[in-house]
Design a protein around this motif. Structure first.
Motif, PDB file in Angstrom:
ATOM      1  N   GLN A 176       5.334  -4.369  -7.539  1.00 19.44           N
ATOM      2  CA  GLN A 176       4.384  -5.396  -7.615  1.00 19.44           C
ATOM      3  C   GLN A 176       4.325  -5.618  -9.129  1.00 19.44           C
ATOM      4  O   GLN A 176       3.622  -4.920 -10.015  1.00 19.44           O
ATOM      5  CB  GLN A 176       3.064  -4.805  -7.004  1.00 19.44           C
ATOM      6  N   VAL A 177       4.852  -6.463  -9.898  1.00 19.25           N
ATOM      7  CA  VAL A 177       4.770  -6.956 -11.235  1.00 19.25           C
ATOM      8  C   VAL A 177       3.956  -8.139 -11.405  1.00 19.25           C
ATOM      9  O   VAL A 177       4.307  -9.394 -10.759  1.00 19.25           O
ATOM     10  CB  VAL A 177       6.407  -7.233 -11.854  1.00 19.25           C
ATOM     11  N   LEU A 178       2.739  -8.091 -11.802  1.00 25.20           N
ATOM     12  CA  LEU A 178       2.035  -9.345 -12.116  1.00 25.20           C
ATOM     13  C   LEU A 178       1.831 -10.046 -10.923  1.00 25.20           C
ATOM     14  O   LEU A 178       1.870 -11.377 -10.593  1.00 25.20           O
ATOM     15  CB  LEU A 178       2.610 -10.435 -13.016  1.00 25.20           C
ATOM     16  N   SER A 220       3.551 -12.085  -5.761  1.00 26.88           N
ATOM     17  CA  SER A 220       4.188 -11.155  -4.896  1.00 26.88           C
ATOM     18  C   SER A 220       4.651 -11.930  -3.475  1.00 26.88           C
ATOM     19  O   SER A 220       5.495 -11.506  -2.769  1.00 26.88           O
ATOM     20  CB  SER A 220       2.872 -10.244  -4.482  1.00 26.88           C
ATOM     21  N   GLU A 221       3.896 -12.923  -3.150  1.00 26.35           N
ATOM     22  CA  GLU A 221       4.376 -13.502  -1.828  1.00 26.35           C
ATOM     23  C   GLU A 221       5.542 -14.385  -1.985  1.00 26.35           C
ATOM     24  O   GLU A 221       6.592 -14.322  -1.109  1.00 26.35           O
ATOM     25  CB  GLU A 221       3.008 -14.671  -1.818  1.00 26.35           C
ATOM     26  N   TRP A 237       7.477   0.203   0.774  1.00 27.73           N
ATOM     27  CA  TRP A 237       6.663   0.903  -0.306  1.00 27.73           C
ATOM     28  C   TRP A 237       6.414  -0.494  -1.410  1.00 27.73           C
ATOM     29  O   TRP A 237       7.458  -0.952  -1.790  1.00 27.73           O
ATOM     30  CB  TRP A 237       7.167   1.983  -0.967  1.00 27.73           C
ATOM     31  N   ARG A 238       5.226  -0.667  -1.986  1.00 25.35           N
ATOM     32  CA  ARG A 238       5.057  -1.731  -2.696  1.00 25.35           C
ATOM     33  C   ARG A 238       4.019  -1.010  -3.863  1.00 25.35           C
ATOM     34  O   ARG A 238       3.079  -1.267  -4.059  1.00 25.35           O
ATOM     35  CB  ARG A 238       4.236  -2.920  -1.973  1.00 25.35           C
ATOM     36  N   PRO A 239       4.853  -0.312  -4.858  1.00 21.44           N
ATOM     37  CA  PRO A 239       4.171   0.291  -5.826  1.00 21.44           C
ATOM     38  C   PRO A 239       3.845  -0.806  -7.019  1.00 21.44           C
ATOM     39  O   PRO A 239       4.493  -1.543  -7.389  1.00 21.44           O
ATOM     40  CB  PRO A 239       5.067   1.440  -6.700  1.00 21.44           C
ATOM     41  N   VAL A 240       2.560  -0.679  -7.653  1.00 22.25           N
ATOM     42  CA  VAL A 240       2.203  -1.541  -8.448  1.00 22.25           C
ATOM     43  C   VAL A 240       2.604  -1.087  -9.715  1.00 22.25           C
ATOM     44  O   VAL A 240       2.395   0.057 -10.162  1.00 22.25           O
ATOM     45  CB  VAL A 240       0.483  -1.591  -8.467  1.00 22.25           C
ATOM     46  N   VAL A 241       3.294  -1.900 -10.721  1.00 19.62           N
ATOM     47  CA  VAL A 241       3.743  -1.655 -12.056  1.00 19.62           C
ATOM     48  C   VAL A 241       2.703  -1.715 -12.976  1.00 19.62           C
ATOM     49  O   VAL A 241       2.261  -2.665 -13.139  1.00 19.62           O
ATOM     50  CB  VAL A 241       4.954  -2.535 -12.115  1.00 19.62           C
ATOM     51  N   PRO A 242       2.357  -0.566 -13.677  1.00 21.70           N
ATOM     52  CA  PRO A 242       1.239  -0.475 -14.575  1.00 21.70           C
ATOM     53  C   PRO A 242       1.460  -1.471 -15.797  1.00 21.70           C
ATOM     54  O   PRO A 242       2.436  -1.848 -16.145  1.00 21.70           O
ATOM     55  CB  PRO A 242       1.095   0.971 -15.132  1.00 21.70           C
TER      56      PRO A 242
END
Length: 434
Positions: A176-178, A220-221, A237-242
């Motif tokens: 999950q990038v921005l 994301s969509e 798995w949808r990890p959020v990229v800090p």
């Protein structure tokens, strides 16, 4: 019979430029394409006459010569960020200043392909320089159309859309990038059709219009829809990229930009995405254009194939392959000096003269380091990869003559050369000449 109209397309072998060339050719125009790389022009396989030159170096007089018998100029040239080969001010402003001065009062329509979101106060130099170029067009000329597409989706992936496919193709995971950034898209065919309509005069002069779908979705969509379009199952798995990791990646991409790599992870692209890629479709409809296709219709019109999935995965792995090659070859050149005497003795113990052994070790180490560094420089990457294959073959042949017993070494030092050769060959084949 009326005389065939003539169009000059700048940046003709780029993603948008090539689509414009084909659309204008189908509409009956005689098309002249302009680009700075003869190799890229040949590879594009377009129905055009080519003018190979750098638009940033053309004088007003040279532009006037180029414009002889031209009815329409389509400017599809551009760059995302300053780099080894790109200067935003030169491409988006200086070249346009000279071009518009050359056009003057000539009966030539300029179709300027800009970008949604351009503004003198925009957060990136790309948008600001584009805005200054647009202002030159609108202030100096009387017959112009400025088109501002949002995120362009095409059968061919390029830049940001190639990265989008790569992210969507990661097995099991969707980073999950921005993720909440709003994005609108436009089909490349709609952009090319708009250019033809502008070139034929269907769109009134002095029109500025945004080309975009009516709907909007989060990044994301959008990634999820592209993943489904590729025929891949939803990510588990949808990890959020800090944020710090995104900033670190953009800094690395900016550095690579100075080595000639036009990474879609550069700061300009990420800032543009963070601000949102949006526009008002009403301006184009008000000018007489039809509605642009929605994201769903765009994807439906160009169903993904096995080749699309393979490209997405290769695009994801290519940077890793190049980085691995560079690290492997540079370390291969450095490590022998930690035990220089022992390295030289490998040859002297097998009958080689000390001077020849010294020359072979030092020369080989220097070549290893040079090739490892050269593969990071974009203009040299293919030649460096080919050099790695050639040098590896020389090492293999030399070992057969000077140290054949190494082939029976339990650690297999000679056998391990083959994977490196294959990896270098893979890079040479996959990276396109530019």
């Amino acid at each position: 019979m009326s005389q065939q109209r003539r169009a000059l397309v700048l940046g003709a072998y780029g993603l948008i430029g090539a689509a414009c060339v084909r659309a204008l050719d189908n509409a009956g125009f005689e098309v002249v394409g302009m680009g700075r790389s003869a190799a890229s022009a040949q590879a594009a396989n377009l129905p055009v006459q080519w003018e190979i030159c750098d638009i940033t170096t053309l004088t007003v007089a040279q532009w006037q010569e180029m414009l002889r018998d031209v009815d329409v100029v389509v400017n599809a040239a551009g760059a995302l960020q300053d780099g080894a080969r790109d200067n935003l001010e030169a491409i988006h402003v200086t070249a346009i200043a000279n071009l518009t001065e050359a056009i003057g009062d000539l009966p030539v329509r300029l179709v300027q392909i800009s970008a949604a979101g351009v503004s003198e106060t925009a957060p990136t130099a790309f948008f600001r320089s584009k805005a200054r170029g647009d202002a030159l067009v609108s202030d100096r000329l009387s017959d112009w159309v400025i088109l501002r597409p949002t995120l362009v989706l095409a059968r061919e992936a390029y830049g940001g859309t190639a990265l989008l496919r790569a992210i969507a193709s990661i097995p099991l995971v969707q980073p999950q990038v921005l993720a909440d950034a709003p994005v609108q898209t436009v089909a490349l065919d709609d952009v090319a059709e708009a250019v033809v309509r502008a070139a034929t005069g269907d769109i009134p002069a002095r029109t500025t219009a945004t080309l975009t779908e009516a709907g909007v979705q989060s990044f994301s969509e959008l990634t999820s829809q592209v993943r489904a379009w590729l025929g891949l199952p939803p990510a588990r798995w949808r990890p959020v990229v800090p944020g710090w990791m995104i900033r670190l990646s953009s800094c690395g991409a900016d550095l690579l930009g100075h080595l000639g790599w036009r990474s879609p992870l550069r700061r300009s692209a990420l800032r543009s995405l963070e601000a949102g890629i949006r526009g008002d479709p009403g301006s184009w409809i008000a000018a007489g254009g039809g509605p642009c296709r929605s994201l769903a219709d765009t994807l439906k019109a160009q169903p993904a194939t096995r080749q699309d999935r393979m490209f997405a995965r290769v695009y994801l792995l290519l940077p890793l392959a190049i980085a691995t090659l560079s690290l492997f070859w540079i370390l291969s050149g450095i490590i022998p000096f930690f035990d220089y005497a022992g390295t030289v003795s490998i040859l002297t113990e097998r009958g080689a003269a000390p001077w020849a052994s010294t020359l072979a070790v030092i020369g080989g180490a220097v070549l290893d380091i040079v090739l490892g560094a050269a593969v990071l420089w974009r203009p040299w990457v293919r030649r460096a990869a080919l050099g790695m294959v050639a040098l590896s073959l020389s090492y293999l042949l030399g070992s057969v003559v000077a140290a054949p017993d190494l082939w029976l070494d339990p650690v297999g030092p000679m056998i391990k050369v083959f994977p490196g050769m294959v990896l270098a060959g893979f890079v040479w084949l996959v990276v396109e000449a530019r």
